[in-house]
Design a protein around this motif. Structure first.
Motif, short mmCIF file in Angstrom:
data_model
loop_
_atom_site.label_atom_id
_atom_site.label_comp_id
_atom_site.label_asym_id
_atom_site.label_seq_id
_atom_site.Cartn_x
_atom_site.Cartn_y
_atom_site.Cartn_z
N SER A 42 17.93 41.38 45.07
CA SER A 42 18.84 41.41 44.43
C SER A 42 19.96 41.46 45.74
O SER A 42 21.34 40.83 45.15
CB SER A 42 19.26 43.07 44.27
OG SER A 42 18.43 43.68 43.14
N ASP A 43 19.84 40.90 47.05
CA ASP A 43 20.83 40.83 47.79
C ASP A 43 21.04 39.14 47.30
O ASP A 43 22.43 38.41 47.21
CB ASP A 43 20.78 41.43 49.18
CG ASP A 43 21.12 42.54 49.33
OD1 ASP A 43 21.95 43.38 48.61
OD2 ASP A 43 20.20 42.90 50.23
N ALA A 49 32.04 36.53 62.44
CA ALA A 49 32.97 37.90 62.13
C ALA A 49 31.65 38.61 61.40
O ALA A 49 30.98 38.49 60.74
CB ALA A 49 33.70 36.89 61.79
N GLU A 50 32.53 40.06 60.17
CA GLU A 50 32.09 40.07 59.45
C GLU A 50 32.86 39.72 58.05
O GLU A 50 33.49 39.59 58.10
CB GLU A 50 32.43 41.61 60.27
CG GLU A 50 31.82 42.74 61.14
CD GLU A 50 32.39 44.01 61.12
OE1 GLU A 50 32.24 44.40 60.65
OE2 GLU A 50 31.18 44.98 62.08
N LEU A 51 31.89 40.63 57.04
CA LEU A 51 32.23 40.07 55.61
C LEU A 51 33.67 40.32 55.44
O LEU A 51 34.69 38.96 54.87
CB LEU A 51 30.99 40.26 54.94
CG LEU A 51 31.39 40.20 53.48
CD1 LEU A 51 31.48 38.95 53.67
CD2 LEU A 51 29.87 40.42 52.70
N CYS A 84 26.83 44.19 53.12
CA CYS A 84 28.24 45.57 52.77
C CYS A 84 29.67 44.93 53.78
O CYS A 84 29.47 43.75 54.42
CB CYS A 84 27.34 46.23 54.07
SG CYS A 84 26.66 46.37 55.82
N PRO A 85 30.17 45.53 54.01
CA PRO A 85 31.32 45.37 54.83
C PRO A 85 31.45 44.39 56.02
O PRO A 85 31.70 43.75 56.76
CB PRO A 85 32.48 46.32 54.65
CG PRO A 85 31.57 47.38 53.85
CD PRO A 85 30.85 46.84 53.46
N HIS A 86 29.54 44.93 57.02
CA HIS A 86 29.74 44.62 58.00
C HIS A 86 28.57 43.69 58.33
O HIS A 86 28.44 43.06 59.11
CB HIS A 86 29.76 46.23 58.88
CG HIS A 86 30.35 47.33 58.84
ND1 HIS A 86 31.44 47.10 59.41
CD2 HIS A 86 29.87 48.19 58.44
CE1 HIS A 86 32.19 48.17 59.44
NE2 HIS A 86 31.58 48.87 58.42
N THR A 87 28.13 43.01 56.91
CA THR A 87 27.49 41.89 56.84
C THR A 87 28.71 40.89 57.77
O THR A 87 29.54 40.53 57.99
CB THR A 87 27.59 41.06 55.74
OG1 THR A 87 26.88 42.16 54.86
CG2 THR A 87 26.22 39.60 55.88
N VAL A 144 25.30 33.97 56.05
CA VAL A 144 25.14 34.95 55.74
C VAL A 144 24.11 35.89 56.43
O VAL A 144 23.08 35.31 55.92
CB VAL A 144 25.19 35.32 54.26
CG1 VAL A 144 25.77 37.05 54.20
CG2 VAL A 144 26.57 34.84 54.06
N SER A 145 23.78 36.96 57.53
CA SER A 145 22.45 36.93 57.38
C SER A 145 22.78 38.81 56.27
O SER A 145 22.97 39.61 56.27
CB SER A 145 22.64 38.25 59.17
OG SER A 145 21.77 39.35 59.06
#
Length: 155
Positions: free
Chosen positions: A67-68, A98-100, A135-138, A128-129
């Motif tokens: 899904s991701d 950086a975070e998403l 999530c916000p912290h991706t 992108v991990s």
């Protein structure tokens, strides 16, 4: 696997593996044959020059990863303003990761910041991990720089 930032290209395999889907993954200077099989299918005989990995259907369809990956890939046609692209890439030139949510905040309205960042990942500009989902912290990193092309060079 296609969202792996180390993958440069995926292409059809030049060999036939009966009852399977086969393609080649290119990373930097190496190549790997990936063979997808249905769950419970007998292991096919693979004769290839490059290393091979066998992937079962259940692995590919494993949630929440599928899904991701679909959510990221859905942004591949998202229009990205040049100014947003420059701000995001300049930020990632200053910091290695950086975070998403921080990168999304750099995008100017009316564009959606998250879609813009994920669209840049689809374009091969960002990594992108997805290990912790979207999530916000991706965690997001810049991919390798594009090769320099001399437009004034004559063949």
């Amino acid at each position: 696997m296609a969202l792996d930032p180390e993958i440069d290209a995926m292409e059809p395999a030049k060999l036939d593996v009966p009852g399977s889907l086969a393609f080649v993954v290119r990373r930097a200077s190496s190549r790997m044959l990936v063979v997808g099989v249905h769950d419970g299918s007998p292991r096919p005989e693979i004769v290839a020059r490059e290393p091979a990995v066998l992937v079962c259907r259940a692995t590919v369809l494993m949630e929440p990863f599928l899904s991701d990956a679909r959510a990221v890939w859905a942004t591949r046609h998202c229009p990205i303003a040049a100014s947003d692209r420059v701000r995001i890439l300049a930020h990632l030139d200053r910091v290695s990761e950086a975070e998403l949510c921080d990168l999304a905040a750099l995008v100017r309205e009316p564009a959606d910041g998250v879609e813009t960042v994920l669209g840049m990942a689809c374009a091969g500009e960002l990594s992108v991990s997805l290990s912790d989902g979207i999530c916000p912290h991706t965690k997001v990193r810049r991919r390798r720089a594009r090769p320099v092309v001399d437009v004034d060079a004559h063949p």
